[in-house]
Design an enzyme around this catalytic site. Structure first.
Site, short mmCIF file in Angstrom:
data_model
loop_
_atom_site.label_atom_id
_atom_site.label_comp_id
_atom_site.label_asym_id
_atom_site.label_seq_id
_atom_site.Cartn_x
_atom_site.Cartn_y
_atom_site.Cartn_z
N THR A 188 40.63 47.47 46.70
CA THR A 188 40.74 46.43 47.75
C THR A 188 39.22 46.20 48.60
O THR A 188 38.95 47.21 49.14
CB THR A 188 41.65 46.03 48.47
OG1 THR A 188 42.83 46.36 47.75
CG2 THR A 188 41.96 44.73 49.27
N GLY B 94 50.17 42.62 45.01
CA GLY B 94 50.09 43.37 46.33
C GLY B 94 50.07 42.52 47.51
O GLY B 94 50.19 41.05 47.54
N1 GLY Z 1 46.11 46.71 48.83
C1 GLY Z 1 46.05 46.18 47.67
C2 GLY Z 1 47.23 46.15 46.73
O1 GLY Z 1 48.28 47.13 47.12
O2 GLY Z 1 47.41 45.42 45.86
#
Ligand code: GLY
Length: 265
Positions: A100, A130
């Site tokens: 991310t 997510g």
């Molecule tokens: N933080 C990115 C995800 O878990 O999709």
């Protein structure tokens, strides 16, 4: 590119939020588009239908002329094949690794915005979304206060509505650093107490004056700061006794990082 899901398909989530108007645009599970965050930004300017997923998001992106692109790189494909052999094929959990990117920005007029972009959890189930496109979890910004973005295990970030909480704490007078540390430490403790397990949690935040803060529960978290007087500079954050200490990334660290991400698999 990005990391693929269980079926070796890259599904991207992205968001954009305008801190002046509080407008939000987000997409979830989009396939085969090059710049998902630009699509999210375009959606933030619509009156309705600001958060689109899957086929609907792809239709919107096609209609608005966004570039189509296969987002599965050769490198990600190899990575998938190796990991699949080591985990899925042996009935083991494949879930570690995500990619991310989150950004908080403040311009010279005092306007703030935030954005996130990710392929999410590596080897996720098709259709899994997510925290990154979820307002208040993966991102939040209010130009009168500040903004925050999250990276880490989305399933756990969402349990704390973490970025809304960071902005709320800054509104109550905490510095960005204090707010990020409080949310990492409190959410981690809560999840450990209630479930006995917690995933990776990392947050970046900035207030409306340009003060920034970062906190993480992983051994080393890298992030970048750029200001009028500071060209884009990489820092590393480590938690010591509940506080995150930031140091400049050394030349050796940067070289080793570059080598690692280009190393043949
Ligand atoms: N933080 C990115 C995800 O878990 O999709």
């Amino acid at each position: 590119g990005g990391l693929p899901n269980q079926e070796q398909v890259v599904e991207l989530d992205a968001s954009f939020m305008d801190g002046d108007t509080l407008d939000i645009g987000a997409i979830g599970g989009i396939r085969d588009f090059a710049n998902p965050i630009s699509i999210a930004r375009a959606l933030s300017k619509e009156h309705y239908n600001n958060f689109l997923v899957g086929e609907g998001a792809e239709k919107y992106a096609s209609l608005h002329g966004f570039e189509r692109k296969t987002m599965l790189t050769q490198r990600a494909k190899k990575h998938y094949e190796k990991r699949k052999k080591a985990t899925l094929d042996q009935g083991l959990s494949p879930y570690s690794g995500h990619d991310t990117v989150g950004m908080v920005a403040l311009d010279v007029h005092g306007k703030m915005c935030v954005g996130t972009s990710t392929s999410g959890l590596f080897m996720k189930r098709p259709g899994r979304i997510g925290d990154s496109p979820i307002p208040g979890s993966g991102y939040y910004v209010d130009s009168h206060v500040g903004g925050a973005c999250a990276t880490g295990l989305g399933e756990d970030v969402m349990k704390g509505c973490a970025t809304y909480e960071i902005v709320r704490l800054m509104k109550d007078g905490l510095t960005p650093q204090e707010a990020c540390e409080k949310v990492v430490n409190d959410l981690e403790q809560t999840l450990l107490k209630r479930k006995g397990i917690v995933g990776d949690l990392s947050f970046v935040a900035m207030d409306c004056l340009g003060n920034w803060g970062v906190a993480t529960n992983i051994p080393e978290f890298s992030f970048v700061v750029a200001t009028k007087n500071l060209p884009a500079t990489v820092y590393l954050s480590k938690r010591v006794d509940g506080h995150c200490i930031h140091t400049l990334a050394s030349k050796e660290w940067l070289e080793a990082y570059e080598k690692r991400i280009r190393m043949p698999l």
